[in-house]
Design an enzyme around this catalytic site. Structure first.
Site, PDB file in Angstrom:
ATOM      1  N   PHE A  52     -24.317 -16.803  11.652  1.00  0.00           N
ATOM      2  CA  PHE A  52     -25.125 -16.967  10.440  1.00  0.00           C
ATOM      3  C   PHE A  52     -26.579 -17.137  10.832  1.00  0.00           C
ATOM      4  O   PHE A  52     -26.910 -17.933  11.718  1.00  0.00           O
ATOM      5  CB  PHE A  52     -24.669 -18.181   9.634  1.00  0.00           C
ATOM      6  CG  PHE A  52     -25.625 -18.561   8.527  1.00  0.00           C
ATOM      7  CD1 PHE A  52     -25.667 -17.831   7.345  1.00  0.00           C
ATOM      8  CD2 PHE A  52     -26.504 -19.629   8.675  1.00  0.00           C
ATOM      9  CE1 PHE A  52     -26.557 -18.161   6.323  1.00  0.00           C
ATOM     10  CE2 PHE A  52     -27.396 -19.975   7.666  1.00  0.00           C
ATOM     11  CZ  PHE A  52     -27.425 -19.232   6.486  1.00  0.00           C
ATOM     12  N   GLY A 107     -30.166 -18.125   8.886  1.00  0.00           N
ATOM     13  CA  GLY A 107     -30.704 -18.598   7.623  1.00  0.00           C
ATOM     14  C   GLY A 107     -31.201 -20.024   7.720  1.00  0.00           C
ATOM     15  O   GLY A 107     -31.559 -20.501   8.806  1.00  0.00           O
ATOM     16  N   LEU A 159     -25.124 -20.327  14.972  1.00  0.00           N
ATOM     17  CA  LEU A 159     -26.035 -20.595  13.863  1.00  0.00           C
ATOM     18  C   LEU A 159     -27.464 -20.398  14.334  1.00  0.00           C
ATOM     19  O   LEU A 159     -27.919 -21.082  15.251  1.00  0.00           O
ATOM     20  CB  LEU A 159     -25.853 -22.027  13.334  1.00  0.00           C
ATOM     21  CG  LEU A 159     -24.461 -22.398  12.822  1.00  0.00           C
ATOM     22  CD1 LEU A 159     -24.436 -23.860  12.385  1.00  0.00           C
ATOM     23  CD2 LEU A 159     -24.043 -21.492  11.668  1.00  0.00           C
ATOM     24  N   GLU A 160     -28.150 -19.449  13.718  1.00  0.00           N
ATOM     25  CA  GLU A 160     -29.566 -19.217  14.006  1.00  0.00           C
ATOM     26  C   GLU A 160     -30.346 -19.704  12.790  1.00  0.00           C
ATOM     27  O   GLU A 160     -30.429 -19.010  11.773  1.00  0.00           O
ATOM     28  CB  GLU A 160     -29.829 -17.733  14.280  1.00  0.00           C
ATOM     29  CG  GLU A 160     -29.080 -17.184  15.486  1.00  0.00           C
ATOM     30  CD  GLU A 160     -29.478 -17.828  16.789  1.00  0.00           C
ATOM     31  OE1 GLU A 160     -30.501 -18.546  16.812  1.00  0.00           O
ATOM     32  OE2 GLU A 160     -28.773 -17.620  17.794  1.00  0.00           O
ATOM     33  N   LEU A 161     -30.890 -20.894  12.885  1.00  0.00           N
ATOM     34  CA  LEU A 161     -31.504 -21.546  11.744  1.00  0.00           C
ATOM     35  C   LEU A 161     -33.023 -21.530  11.902  1.00  0.00           C
ATOM     36  O   LEU A 161     -33.602 -20.528  12.268  1.00  0.00           O
ATOM     37  CB  LEU A 161     -30.922 -22.948  11.580  1.00  0.00           C
ATOM     38  CG  LEU A 161     -29.374 -22.976  11.573  1.00  0.00           C
ATOM     39  CD1 LEU A 161     -28.849 -24.396  11.468  1.00  0.00           C
ATOM     40  CD2 LEU A 161     -28.805 -22.091  10.479  1.00  0.00           C
TER      41      LEU A 161
END
Length: 481
Positions: free
Chosen positions: A201, A203, A224-226
């Site tokens: 993901f 976001g 997770l790439e936040l």
């Protein structure tokens, strides 16, 4: 031609088909993996113009559009091609047998050990609107290199791009290898809750927490790439003019709508005014006008524009000084000048939320450790930047902070390195893609031990019935050496 799935039931059915096909085929060869990657490369090359047009339309209509075609090609198509070609050209090297030393004394008796990097199965990839191709195809490059299948979920905030990606993937790929799911937030929630073998993901941190909670029910590993509030530290030895130029370039890139875009600049108090004036001047030199400037990227939609404007209104209502690179926009487009928010209080909205737009906080400091303390008071950012030539100061910043990645004396650059991992830590995410680390991320490291024909354990007195000295034998090996 198979169509993209649009329902929760459709996601489950396609995922089940992919996983069954994966189990039947077993681990696929390097040649198959390269062919699949090449299919994606061919798709992007063949449909480059149409994809660039779709991204431009998603960012805004009109004569000057919302996003330059050249930028969309550079950022999303060339960026994706870089990841895909790197994976294609290196995967045979990554697939080499990883031999390990067997434990003593079996290593002397012919025992052998290795680690197999096996594909996990079906990988779900949820992209985002600010880089609607790159956040799908860059992780896909690593997933395919590792031998997986994948289902893509483009962002519904960029609907034209999502529809075209669905059409093109459906036309070019067997859905049992690469498929697409399209739809709104409800479809996204169903996608995150599906029993993938790995989930990616990109976001916001808030949505990332929801993704991780949904994946936990099926024990699905996540990447997770936040984002977060990526800081810039201007050191006492920095070339201020050069720092302002590079900051202006970064804040103008994609209209500031990049997960590693700087949010807060820490500057020595005696350099504050020089930074403010220099940054405004440099931004104006890049973008002499705003509303009618075809090089400036607009906010993706009105809600995102108003979100950033609300941060600025909150700061203004608190009496915070705000400097703009240009007179305020006429409102005929969603393009905005860069606004510099000088030393806002810690509880202001712009200090609490990721900006993701054409604004930047400037915080003066008198002692470097005060800036570092402020950085460490928030969740770990996806990126950190340092400007200066003082090696001791640089090391002090790097060793007393933690972030996903770092660029020194520039901004954004580390994310373009295909040979190095890209990923966050803590509030900015977990896991990596790009390069070998991306291959490892989507692989299961499976230890294989091959026992020697001769088994000495009985002769050594290690099998039942144990003799009286067995415990003494074991205890004698408990040493500090």
């Amino acid at each position: 031609m198979a169509e993209a799935v649009t329902t929760p039931a459709g996601i489950q059915t396609l995922l089940s088909r992919q996983q069954q096909a994966f189990n039947q085929a077993g681990t696929v060869s390097a040649a198959t993996r390269k062919a699949r990657i090449q299919q994606v490369i061919d798709l992007l090359v063949e449909h480059c113009d149409a994809l660039a047009d779709a991204m431009g339309a998603d960012f805004g209509e009109g004569e000057n559009g919302g996003r330059p075609r050249a930028f969309s090609i550079m950022n999303d198509i060339l960026g994706s091609l870089g990841s895909l070609k790197h994976s294609r050209d290196h995967l045979e090297q990554w697939l080499q047998v990883d031999e390990r030393t067997a434990f003593a004394p079996y290593d002397q008796l012919g025992g052998r050990a290795e680690v197999m990097h096996q594909p996990k199965g079906s990988v779900g990839i949820i992209g985002t609107w600010n880089a609607p191709l790159f956040t799908l195809f860059s992780p896909l490059a690593c997933a395919l290199a590792a031998g997986n299948r994948a289902i893509l979920k483009p962002s519904e905030v960029a609907p034209r791009t999502a529809a075209l990606v669905a059409e093109l993937i459906s036309a070019h790929f067997d859905p049992e290898v690469v498929g697409v799911a399209v739809g709104d937030a409800d479809i996204g929630a169903a996608f995150a809750a599906a029993p993938f073998n790995h989930l990616v993901f990109t976001g916001s941190t808030a949505v990332g927490r929801k993704i991780m909670r949904a994946a936990a029910d099926n024990l699905v590993p996540v990447t997770l790439e936040l984002g977060g509030k990526s800081p810039v530290v201007i050191g006492a030895s920095a070339n201020l003019d050069d720092a302002c130029r590079r900051l202006a370039i970064a804040k103008g890139t994609n209209g500031g709508q990049i997960c590693i875009c700087p949010d807060i600049v820490y500057v020595p108090a005696d350099k504050l005014e020089g930074l403010v004036d220099g940054l405004k001047q440099q931004f104006r030199s890049l973008y002499p006008t705003v509303d009618d400037n075809p090089d400036l990227v607009a906010a993706i939609n009105e809600p995102h524009l108003q979100r950033v404007e609300s941060y600025l209104a909150d700061a203004k209502g608190r009496g915070v000084r705000i400097e703009s690179s240009h007179p305020e926009a006429s409102g005929t487009s969603r393009k905005r000048p860069v606004r510099l928010v000088i030393d806002p209080p810690a509880d202001s909205l712009i200090m609490q939320e990721e900006i993701f737009g054409a604004a930047l906080v400037i915080k003066p400091y008198t002692a470097l450790d005060n800036a570092i303390e402020d950085i460490n008071s928030r969740e770990r950012p996806l990126a950190l930047y340092y400007f200066g030539t003082d090696q001791d100061e640089e090391q002090h910043v790097l060793t007393h902070t933690l972030s996903g990645g770092v660029t020194v004396n520039d901004l954004l650059m580390h994310a373009a390195m295909h040979e190095a991992p890209f990923g966050g830590v803590g509030g900015s995410g977990m896991g990596h893609y790009h390069g070998y680390e991306g291959f490892l991320e989507f692989s299961h490291a499976r230890t294989v031990f091959r026992a020697p024909e001769y088994d000495p354990r009985g002769e050594w007195g290690m099998l039942p019935p144990h003799h009286d000295h067995f415990e003494a034998m074991m205890r004698a090996q408990v040493t500090r050496d």
